[in-house]
Design a protein around this motif. Structure first.
Motif, PDB file in Angstrom:
ATOM      1  N   TYR A   1       0.817  -1.207   0.000  1.00 53.32           N
ATOM      2  CA  TYR A   1       0.000   0.000   0.000  1.00 53.32           C
ATOM      3  C   TYR A   1       0.856   1.264   0.000  1.00 53.32           C
ATOM      4  CZ  TYR A   1      -4.583  -2.059   0.034  1.00 53.32           C
ATOM      5  OH  TYR A   1      -5.721  -2.718  -0.345  1.00 53.32           O
ATOM      6  N   LYS A   2       1.990   1.211   0.719  1.00 53.96           N
ATOM      7  CA  LYS A   2       2.910   2.344   0.678  1.00 53.96           C
ATOM      8  C   LYS A   2       3.380   2.567  -0.748  1.00 53.96           C
ATOM      9  CE  LYS A   2       5.257   2.025   5.138  1.00 53.96           C
ATOM     10  NZ  LYS A   2       6.569   1.719   5.718  1.00 53.96           N
ATOM     11  N   LEU A   3       3.706   1.459  -1.407  1.00 51.91           N
ATOM     12  CA  LEU A   3       4.195   1.541  -2.784  1.00 51.91           C
ATOM     13  C   LEU A   3       3.119   2.125  -3.697  1.00 51.91           C
ATOM     14  CD1 LEU A   3       6.660   0.870  -4.486  1.00 51.91           C
ATOM     15  CD2 LEU A   3       5.683  -1.376  -4.933  1.00 51.91           C
ATOM     16  N   SER A   4       1.877   1.702  -3.503  1.00 53.21           N
ATOM     17  CA  SER A   4       0.787   2.241  -4.314  1.00 53.21           C
ATOM     18  C   SER A   4       0.683   3.751  -4.149  1.00 53.21           C
ATOM     19  CB  SER A   4      -0.549   1.606  -3.920  1.00 53.21           C
ATOM     20  OG  SER A   4      -0.444   0.211  -3.961  1.00 53.21           O
ATOM     21  N   ALA A   5       0.751   4.208  -2.892  1.00 52.44           N
ATOM     22  CA  ALA A   5       0.645   5.648  -2.643  1.00 52.44           C
ATOM     23  C   ALA A   5       1.804   6.386  -3.315  1.00 52.44           C
ATOM     24  CB  ALA A   5       0.645   5.925  -1.138  1.00 52.44           C
ATOM     25  N   PHE A   6       2.977   5.789  -3.266  1.00 48.91           N
ATOM     26  CA  PHE A   6       4.167   6.410  -3.860  1.00 48.91           C
ATOM     27  C   PHE A   6       3.989   6.529  -5.374  1.00 48.91           C
ATOM     28  CE2 PHE A   6       8.846   6.391  -4.843  1.00 48.91           C
ATOM     29  CZ  PHE A   6       9.177   7.503  -4.090  1.00 48.91           C
ATOM     30  N   VAL A   7       3.504   5.462  -6.005  1.00 50.71           N
ATOM     31  CA  VAL A   7       3.311   5.463  -7.456  1.00 50.71           C
ATOM     32  C   VAL A   7       2.242   6.484  -7.852  1.00 50.71           C
ATOM     33  CG1 VAL A   7       2.491   4.086  -9.406  1.00 50.71           C
ATOM     34  CG2 VAL A   7       4.111   3.100  -7.794  1.00 50.71           C
ATOM     35  N   ILE A   8       1.119   6.484  -7.137  1.00 53.84           N
ATOM     36  CA  ILE A   8       0.034   7.412  -7.475  1.00 53.84           C
ATOM     37  C   ILE A   8       0.524   8.853  -7.361  1.00 53.84           C
ATOM     38  CG2 ILE A   8      -2.234   8.269  -6.759  1.00 53.84           C
ATOM     39  CD1 ILE A   8      -2.793   5.361  -5.767  1.00 53.84           C
ATOM     40  N   SER A   9       1.227   9.162  -6.265  1.00 49.59           N
ATOM     41  CA  SER A   9       1.685  10.541  -6.082  1.00 49.59           C
ATOM     42  C   SER A   9       2.731  10.899  -7.140  1.00 49.59           C
ATOM     43  CB  SER A   9       2.236  10.745  -4.669  1.00 49.59           C
ATOM     44  OG  SER A   9       3.429  10.024  -4.498  1.00 49.59           O
ATOM     45  N   ALA A  10       3.538   9.935  -7.557  1.00 49.88           N
ATOM     46  CA  ALA A  10       4.529  10.200  -8.605  1.00 49.88           C
ATOM     47  C   ALA A  10       3.831  10.577  -9.907  1.00 49.88           C
ATOM     48  CB  ALA A  10       5.417   8.981  -8.808  1.00 49.88           C
ATOM     49  N   ILE A  11       2.720   9.897 -10.206  1.00 50.74           N
ATOM     50  CA  ILE A  11       1.985  10.194 -11.443  1.00 50.74           C
ATOM     51  C   ILE A  11       1.393  11.604 -11.398  1.00 50.74           C
ATOM     52  CG2 ILE A  11      -0.048   9.537 -12.792  1.00 50.74           C
ATOM     53  CD1 ILE A  11       0.639   6.605 -12.072  1.00 50.74           C
ATOM     54  N   TYR A  12       0.799  11.972 -10.264  1.00 54.44           N
ATOM     55  CA  TYR A  12       0.280  13.334 -10.098  1.00 54.44           C
ATOM     56  C   TYR A  12       1.381  14.360 -10.380  1.00 54.44           C
ATOM     57  CZ  TYR A  12      -4.303  12.676  -7.821  1.00 54.44           C
ATOM     58  OH  TYR A  12      -5.599  12.399  -7.548  1.00 54.44           O
ATOM     59  N   THR A  13       2.509  14.151  -9.720  1.00 55.35           N
ATOM     60  CA  THR A  13       3.602  15.117  -9.816  1.00 55.35           C
ATOM     61  C   THR A  13       4.128  15.191 -11.240  1.00 55.35           C
ATOM     62  OG1 THR A  13       4.168  14.191  -7.676  1.00 55.35           O
ATOM     63  CG2 THR A  13       5.603  15.886  -8.506  1.00 55.35           C
ATOM     64  N   SER A  14       4.199  14.044 -11.888  1.00 55.53           N
ATOM     65  CA  SER A  14       4.680  13.991 -13.263  1.00 55.53           C
ATOM     66  C   SER A  14       3.770  14.796 -14.191  1.00 55.53           C
ATOM     67  CB  SER A  14       4.749  12.532 -13.711  1.00 55.53           C
ATOM     68  OG  SER A  14       5.111  12.452 -15.056  1.00 55.53           O
ATOM     69  N   VAL A  15       2.465  14.636 -14.032  1.00 53.05           N
ATOM     70  CA  VAL A  15       1.526  15.379 -14.884  1.00 53.05           C
ATOM     71  C   VAL A  15       1.688  16.877 -14.658  1.00 53.05           C
ATOM     72  CG1 VAL A  15      -0.915  15.815 -15.364  1.00 53.05           C
ATOM     73  CG2 VAL A  15      -0.114  13.473 -15.021  1.00 53.05           C
ATOM     74  N   SER A  16       1.909  17.270 -13.406  1.00 55.67           N
ATOM     75  CA  SER A  16       2.100  18.696 -13.148  1.00 55.67           C
ATOM     76  C   SER A  16       3.364  19.198 -13.849  1.00 55.67           C
ATOM     77  CB  SER A  16       2.142  18.970 -11.632  1.00 55.67           C
ATOM     78  OG  SER A  16       3.461  19.028 -11.153  1.00 55.67           O
ATOM     79  N   GLY A  17       4.412  18.375 -13.875  1.00 54.36           N
ATOM     80  CA  GLY A  17       5.636  18.752 -14.587  1.00 54.36           C
ATOM     81  C   GLY A  17       5.392  18.897 -16.078  1.00 54.36           C
ATOM     82  N   SER A  18       4.603  17.972 -16.629  1.00 53.44           N
ATOM     83  CA  SER A  18       4.277  18.034 -18.057  1.00 53.44           C
ATOM     84  C   SER A  18       3.544  19.334 -18.384  1.00 53.44           C
ATOM     85  CB  SER A  18       3.397  16.851 -18.455  1.00 53.44           C
ATOM     86  OG  SER A  18       4.099  15.648 -18.292  1.00 53.44           O
ATOM     87  N   GLU A  19       2.567  19.669 -17.537  1.00 49.51           N
ATOM     88  CA  GLU A  19       1.803  20.897 -17.758  1.00 49.51           C
ATOM     89  C   GLU A  19       2.725  22.114 -17.740  1.00 49.51           C
ATOM     90  OE1 GLU A  19      -2.570  20.953 -16.143  1.00 49.51           O
ATOM     91  OE2 GLU A  19      -1.231  20.298 -14.550  1.00 49.51           O
ATOM     92  N   LEU A  20       3.633  22.101 -16.775  1.00 50.76           N
ATOM     93  CA  LEU A  20       4.570  23.207 -16.627  1.00 50.76           C
ATOM     94  C   LEU A  20       5.390  23.385 -17.912  1.00 50.76           C
ATOM     95  CD1 LEU A  20       5.121  25.005 -14.175  1.00 50.76           C
ATOM     96  CD2 LEU A  20       7.078  23.549 -13.638  1.00 50.76           C
ATOM     97  N   ALA A  21       5.895  22.268 -18.442  1.00 51.11           N
ATOM     98  CA  ALA A  21       6.720  22.321 -19.657  1.00 51.11           C
ATOM     99  C   ALA A  21       5.903  22.823 -20.845  1.00 51.11           C
ATOM    100  CB  ALA A  21       7.287  20.936 -19.951  1.00 51.11           C
ATOM    101  N   LEU A  22       4.679  22.296 -20.969  1.00 43.86           N
ATOM    102  CA  LEU A  22       3.855  22.660 -22.125  1.00 43.86           C
ATOM    103  C   LEU A  22       3.399  24.113 -22.050  1.00 43.86           C
ATOM    104  CD1 LEU A  22       1.701  19.424 -22.507  1.00 43.86           C
ATOM    105  CD2 LEU A  22       3.693  20.126 -23.847  1.00 43.86           C
TER     106      LEU A  22
END
Lengths: 321, 262
Positions: A214-235
């Motif tokens: 479950y810790k791993l799941s939370a880590f993966v989910i939060s990584a995806i959120y953060t990644s999308v925010s980075g993509s938005e920033l770049a675009l």
């Protein structure tokens, strides 16, 4: 017993929607749309951290690394793989999730300070790769990002909006989707499992929660959120430099999370709003910017341990009606 | 039917034998108590059985399966659940959510469904809520369902832990000092609750200092001293054993026990 009052989920979504719609009425210039968009983009990353920090009780000082992966996916994939920048957002999210899954397995065995240091190392690693692989990333100077073509598309459909305005609404919608998902999670069986291991890993184990998974799941989910925010920033910026993946950005994101209140989605957005807009207000006092930020942080930690939103809510509730 | 078999179970902490060669069985529907002076190794024994400590020697068999060294979450799947001497309540959740968290295994793991908030996710939550409310009613806390768990009294938290452990639907329930710090009325309530649970066929292993409670409800008593089992048997037998009186009960407590047994 009223279990079926207006649920916190609906309340939060309504409040956020109102904020998004009303704010532009007070914008004196289109520059403010840009700040608004930045707030929502950071807000998305912070909502991701709420899932990791607020729900599951784990810490990360390296999440800006995932911002970097999301951002550079949108910069590099269109150029080298020929896929559209919008599609590259998904590619970045996938890569971030995969990396989080691989790195999270060994790292999340650690707790507290040790976990903080391990994630810190991970973040720095990503930053080093981005700034050293100059033939790909342009090194510390950064690189340009292809246009999404969204503005042209809107124009062809007869809508004439500025880039800032367009990104304000895109970032708002993406953040609202992020908020909805995080709120769904909070009251769901998975959310309860995450929150249970936050309070007591031992007790979570005895009710059958596979704590490591479950810790791993939370880590993966939060990584995806953060990644999308980075993509938005770049675009949005059409330009990206390794600084977005740097340690300072990780700390900024984490500060936003605890400032607003680590366990609430609404707090996440408030925290992002304050710490994103403050530097804009404080430009007059440019030299003191970091001092003021530090001071605010200290005061909140001393007087409002749970963060702004939960503390204020408590004060309001305590007042006699 | 023998549900739990413990053979030669031992653990050492840096040369100190905290539990040394302990053997016993627990049968379905029976209440077995472990007693002994402070430091006798009762809680250590519990922590080994529930997978928190790794035994240095010995074997634990649950419902015919060797479960030595299994992590707690796997033991929960095999039907073991427990409460804690020093409370392990989920303090940032409501009372109801604490018990709902205990329904984790019946809810299953469906992360994508939960993220998207699909109807199936709400159905599982509503089912857990129903089950949890039923359990809260049983421990008399239904009127506190939406309160923050941190606001409950100590005795209520003890019962809340039992409800959460029951939500796992265990075959074997380990209760670590369920009546500690409770007043006479609360102890009485817990006493009834434990007897009721056993009557439903759940095996109960109990660590408790309240001798009145132990002697009244136990089917079988195991006495530990300095990590070793010194005797076991029916409550009446154990209470009269000179070794037990010397190691633990003392003369005054013995009188108390006889009063309790009538």
């Amino acid at each position: 017993m009223k279990l079926t009052k207006l649920s916190p989920k609906i309340l939060t979504l309504l409040a956020l929607a109102l904020l998004v719609i009303i704010a532009p009425m007070f914008f004196p210039s289109s520059f403010y749309y840009r700040i608004g968009a930045l707030i929502f983009i950071n807000g998305l990353a912070v909502i991701g951290l709420v899932i990791l920090v607020g729900y599951a009780g784990q810490i990360s000082l390296g999440h800006a690394g995932f911002v970097g992966i999301g951002a550079y996916s949108c910069a590099l994939a269109p150029e080298h793989l020929g896929i559209s920048p919008v599609l590259a957002v998904f590619l970045g999210a996938f890569l971030s999730g995969l990396l989080a899954w691989l790195v999270g397995r060994p790292i999340l065995r650690l707790r507290g300070h040790y976990l903080a240091v391990a994630t810190l190392g991970f973040g720095i690693l990503i930053y080093m790769v981005l700034s050293n692989e100059a033939q790909w990333t342009g090194g510390p100077d950064g690189m340009a990002v292809q246009a999404t073509g969204l503005k042209a598309l809107l124009k062809s459909m007869g809508f004439k909006v500025s880039a800032s305005e367009m990104w304000y609404w895109i970032a708002a919608v993406v953040m609202m989707i992020g908020a909805l998902i995080a709120l769904n999670l909070h009251t769901s069986p998975t959310g309860r499992a995450l929150r249970s291991l936050h309070d007591s890993e031992v007790a979570a184990g005895t009710v059958g929660v596979n704590v490591a998974n479950y810790k791993l799941s939370a880590f993966v989910i939060s990584a995806i959120y953060t990644s999308v925010s980075g993509s938005e920033l770049a675009l949005m910026n059409r330009f990206i430099s390794p600084d977005v993946a740097g340690f300072l950005h990780s700390v900024e994101l984490l500060t936003m999370t605890v400032l607003g209140g680590a366990a609430t989605v609404f707090g996440a957005v408030i925290g992002a709003a304050i710490l994103t807009s403050l530097p804009q207000v404080l430009t007059v006092l440019h030299d003191f910017e970091h001092i003021v930020l530090g001071l605010i942080m200290m005061l909140v930690m001393i007087f409002m341990r749970e963060g702004l939103v939960p503390s204020l809510a408590k004060i309001l509730r305590r007042r006699p009606k | 039917m023998t549900l739990l078999t413990v053979e030669d179970l031992s653990i050492e902490f840096g040369g100190l034998k905290a539990v040394d060669g302990v053997n016993f069985n627990v049968e379905a529907g029976k209440i077995v108590s472990v007693i002994g002076p402070n430091g006798a190794g009762k809680t250590t024994l519990f922590n080994m059985l529930s997978g928190l400590y790794t035994p240095s020697r010995g074997r634990v068999t649950l419902a015919g399966k060797d479960v030595t060294n299994q992590p707690p979450y796997k033991l929960a799947r095999l039907g073991m659940s427990r409460t804690f001497q020093n409370l392990q309540i989920f303090l940032q959740m409501s009372v109801l959510e604490n018990v709902m968290a205990g329904c984790h295994l019946t809810e299953g793991r469906h992360i994508v469904t939960d993220l998207l908030g699909l109807p199936a996710s709400g159905r599982r939550t509503r089912q857990s809520m129903k089950d949890a409310l039923g359990l809260l009613e049983r421990i008399g806390l239904q009127s506190h369902a939406t309160d923050e768990a941190s606001g409950l009294s100590y005795g209520a938290l003890k019962r809340l832990e039992i409800a959460r452990a029951l939500a796992v639907r265990p075959q074997l329930l380990l209760l670590d000092e369920p009546a500690a710090g409770c007043n006479a009325v609360e102890t009485e309530e817990i006493d009834h609750l434990i007897a009721e649970i056993a009557a439903e066929g759940v095996a109960i292993l109990l660590v408790e200092h309240d001798m009145k409670l132990v002697m009244k409800i136990s089917d079988h008593v195991i006495v530990l001293d300095q990590g070793m089992k010194i005797t076991e048997g029916l409550p009446t037998e154990v209470a009269q054993n000179p070794k037990v009186i010397e190691a633990y009960l003392g003369v005054k407590a013995t009188e108390e026990v006889h009063n309790a047994l009538g």
